[in-house]
Design an enzyme around this catalytic site. Structure first.
Site, PDB file in Angstrom:
ATOM      1  N   HIS A 144       0.813  -1.220   0.000  1.00 39.66           N
ATOM      2  CA  HIS A 144       0.000   0.000   0.000  1.00 39.66           C
ATOM      3  C   HIS A 144       0.844   1.268   0.000  1.00 39.66           C
ATOM      4  CE1 HIS A 144      -3.230  -2.760   1.043  1.00 39.66           C
ATOM      5  NE2 HIS A 144      -4.040  -1.830   0.634  1.00 39.66           N
ATOM      6  N   GLY A 145       2.017   1.213   0.570  1.00 41.46           N
ATOM      7  CA  GLY A 145       2.804   2.435   0.591  1.00 41.46           C
ATOM      8  C   GLY A 145       4.139   2.232   1.259  1.00 41.46           C
TER       9      GLY A 145
END
Lengths: 472, 335
Positions: free
Chosen positions: A324-325
């Protein structure tokens, strides 16, 4: 081109209008050009990246399928996977790993000066990389015939409804649709319009209004965290991210339906889940099934004993979090879900009769739902916080009771924009529909559509909030 | 499911969108106090022409909520008469880029006041943000949007939205309509905004402000002088020490050859004269206007008039709006 902006609907209308006048081959070429235009609208410089990745993957897959030489096949697979993961690693994680390395070396008394690069994250890179990886792996294992036409393959990768934030399409699901003629189906088109309206309602009315509270709480604009601030911010973010991402997915699926494509379902009332395993069968389904098929099962899944199963679960969720990041907050978020699933699995093995009850009592069902919702909310704090230390200090606010009359108004505001989605989910769960009144008579669906349009026009927040998952 | 069902569905959607546009143009624009005021001020500003010999000259004051709340128009009008007529045109939450392009459009469409006074805090000249869709309808020309995109650091979608809002009244007004509707559902909603503090960014440095505003003031001066219009800057006081950047403003204005009217700094007025952490109260506005009137008169070459009761102005101009906005809005709308 955000899905909730007028320019997207001008673009979509033009594309759909032209699309049904063409034959399949022309349709695919036109859709590919439109998809590249859509992608270049963000930043045309990233087109080179997706083009290079597409060309390399297309030819690697063809040679893998043709070759009988195991070494050569493995080499081609390695080239393709390395290129895709290399792009993803460089553009998304270079600074993160450099920073983490510097911190780690500093902690053991070896301070280093690492030059950080100013790297722009190409939109949708995490999504199209996963699609490309699934394609090359499926071809390598002989589960899929490689695409004959580079236009078809390029369209599979870059078809604009899923390009920026999914749903991550499986090659075995989407590629055959790209390769075969599409027929105009009135019912499918009608459903597409309704899904788009439903998505706009979720994004503009629910998510963007909840974002007002969530952003203020997490950005410190409500002051230092206290019990009401933490509750407001966390619940608001929970509904924001759900409305935002499920809204995006609905619009993507609806837009695809307008052109005769079917995308896989991405959300199925996740906040009604009764366990974390159940949550992941309902939340971002295209990612969770991808992780299951291309990471968890290859790691051994649950085939090698309990300990290995827990390990595999943790690895899958930690990497899923990191996907996701580039921030440790996402890793912790994934860790909470991995740990929660492991504990859930452990407990269900301790008391199999309790977990197997197919018709739990009403009270037990809702207790489980509320409990799981709060575990998910706890994890959202890490997902939303800028840093681990901020997340911890935010959670500490739970021990600070404070009250101002304005909090009551904020809770009313939150209820106004979260309860409709909650009730909608309850109805959809009971009726097993994708959108309300899906199986009812057409006039009722017209009325529902009008209601959605009115809600979006009158209550849609105007905050220019990009879809949260666009940044991944 | 027949094609007729799709046709009716799309028709219904189109009808609702059309009705929303008609609602904005026929109902909101004619019945909202703010919209009536902005539309009238816009129309009046557009109609301004250079004064003929012997007639009063026209001063147009533009800017954000500082114009509406920190200036007492009747007082200024009385003090500058008979040499000057004072007009104003202001929009909440607007900044330098809104008004640079707003003045560009106004002047291009034929407005010719003798002088324009831009009224902003110094920091409003420094930041690049714009109000957004709302200001597009009143302030922007479609041909300026690409230039605005880079000036305000917008992306293509935001720029396209501005183009859409330039022509669709509903699109530009939708957030205002939403606020009114929400307030009818949650009556005490404006109080919720008391919870929100302004975002705490990195404190600005004088050098940053100076380097940002110097070319902007020069650009404003260049724009207005191209049309033979005199430019002035009015800087209202802020109750926040360290946020005024007076030396930087004076220096930038001097470089651009612009007269700047900036009589007060943060500690000159008592806290009781501020209505919130940004704006002056009506009493504060009166005091500020009385102070700047002779300075403006001096800059404009008018003989200042002695103080007259502002109620005379309202008696003579019953349609003129009373300066001030509801406290609820004052909290929501930062300058």
């Amino acid at each position: 081109m955000l899905f909730d902006s007028p320019v997207f609907f001008v673009f979509l209308t033009a594309v759909v209008g032209c699309y049904w006048l063409l034959n399949r081959r022309q349709q695919n070429v036109m859709l590919l050009v439109a998809s590249y235009f859509f992608y270049g609208w963000w930043d045309w410089r990233f087109l080179g990246l997706i083009l290079l990745s597409t060309i390399v993957d297309f030819f690697c897959a063809r040679y893998i399928a043709r070759s009988t030489n195991r070494q050569k096949r493995k080499l081609l697979l390695t080239i393709s996977v390395s290129l895709n993961l290399g792009f993803l690693g460089f553009f998304k994680y270079f600074n993160f790993f450099a920073d983490s390395l510097a911190h780690a070396l500093g902690a053991v008394g070896m301070p280093v000066n690492i030059a950080f690069l100013r790297i722009l994250l190409p939109p949708g890179i995490s999504f199209y990389t996963f699609q490309a990886l699934a394609y090359i792996v499926d071809v390598y294992f002989g589960k899929l015939e490689p695409a004959e036409s580079i236009v078809d393959y390029a369209l599979f990768i870059s078809f604009f409804p899923h390009l920026i934030a999914g749903p991550i399409q499986r090659p075995s699901h989407l590629l055959p649709q790209v390769q075969s003629p599409r027929r105009f189906d009135s019912r499918q088109f009608f459903q597409g319009v309704l899904l788009i309206l439903s998505g706009l309602f979720r994004k503009c009315v629910i998510a963007d209004n909840c974002a007002l509270l969530a952003n203020s709480a997490f950005n410190g604009r409500m002051g230092s965290p206290t019990l009401p601030v933490v509750a407001l911010g966390t619940y608001a973010f929970a509904w924001q991210i759900y409305g935002d991402f499920s809204g995006y997915s609905d619009i993507a699926r609806g837009a695809a339906k307008l052109m005769g494509f079917e995308f896989m379902l991405n959300f199925r009332q996740p906040y009604l889940a009764t366990s974390l395993q159940d949550f992941w069968r309902r939340w971002h389904i295209s990612l969770s099934t991808w992780l299951r098929d291309y990471l968890y099962i290859p790691l051994g899944g649950s085939r090698h004993g309990e300990k290995r199963t827990y390990r595999n679960l943790m690895i899958t969720m930690l990497l899923g979090g990191l996907w996701h990041g580039a921030n440790w907050t996402f890793v912790v978020w994934g860790g909470i879900h991995g740990l929660g699933q492991s504990i859930g699995r452990f407990l269900s093995r301790l008391r199999p009769s309790a977990s197997d009850a197919s018709h739990p009592s009403w009270l037990r069902l809702w207790w489980k739902r509320i409990f799981i919702f709060h575990i998910v909310c706890l994890a959202w704090i890490f997902f939303r916080a800028q840093s681990l230390s901020y997340a911890v200090s935010f959670i500490r606010g739970l021990s600070v009771p404070a009250w101002r009359p304005e909090y009551a108004i904020a809770f009313k505001f939150l209820a106004l924009f979260s309860i409709p989605l909650f009730l909608l989910d309850l109805l959809l769960e009971n009726r097993r529909e994708e959108y309300l009144f899906e199986n009812k008579k057409v006039p009722l669906q017209w009325a529902y559509a009008c209601g959605l349009v009115l809600a979006v026009l009158l209550f849609g927040a105007n905050q220019s909030n990009a879809f949260i998952y666009f940044q991944f | 499911m027949s094609r007729r069902a799709i046709f009716v569905l799309l028709l219904l959607i189109a009808l609702l969108l059309g009705s929303a546009e008609l609602f904005a143009r026929l109902i909101v624009q004619r019945h909202s106090k703010v919209e009536v005021m902005v539309t009238r001020e816009h129309r009046e500003a557009l109609a301004l022409r250079p004064a003929a010999n012997g007639t009063p000259k026209q001063l147009l004051i533009v800017g954000n909520s500082f114009v509406g709340m920190d200036l007492d128009l009747p007082t200024l009008q009385q003090r500058l008469a008979p040499a000057w007529n004072v007009h104003r045109y202001w929009l909440y939450n607007t900044y330098y880029n809104d008004w640079y392009y707003g003045l560009k459009r106004l002047l291009a469409e034929g407005s010719r006041p003798d002088a324009i006074a831009v009224t902003f805090a110094t920091t409003s000249f420094q930041i690049s943000t714009i109000r957004g869709d709302y200001s597009s309808y009143y302030l922007f020309q479609p041909r300026d949007l690409l230039s605005l995109e880079s000036a305000a650091d917008l992306d293509n979608t935001e720029t396209a939205n501005l183009l859409f809002a330039r022509y669709s009244r509903f699109y530009g007004l939708r957030s205002e309509i939403r606020k009114v509707l929400l307030q009818s559902v949650l009556h005490d909603l404006p109080r919720m905004y008391n919870l929100f503090h302004p975002p705490s960014g990195t404190p600005l440095k004088g050098a940053t402000v100076s380097s940002a505003i110097t070319p902007r003031l020069a650009a404003l001066e260049q724009l207005t002088s191209r049309y033979g219009v005199r430019l002035l800057i009015i800087v209202p006081p802020l109750p926040r020490p360290g946020q005024e950047f007076q030396p930087e403003m004076r220096q930038a204005a001097a470089r651009a050859g612009i007269t700047v009217v900036m009589p007060y700094s943060s500690h000159d007025l008592p806290a009781s004269l501020y209505i919130d952490d940004v704006h002056l109260s009506p009493e504060g506005a009166l005091k500020f206007s009385e102070t700047i009137a002779p300075l403006l008169a001096d800059a404009l070459g008018a003989t200042p008039q002695p103080g007259v009761d502002a109620s005379d102005f309202h008696r003579d101009h019953p349609q003129a709006p009373v300066v001030g906005i509801p406290a609820a809005l004052a909290v929501q709308h930062r300058p």
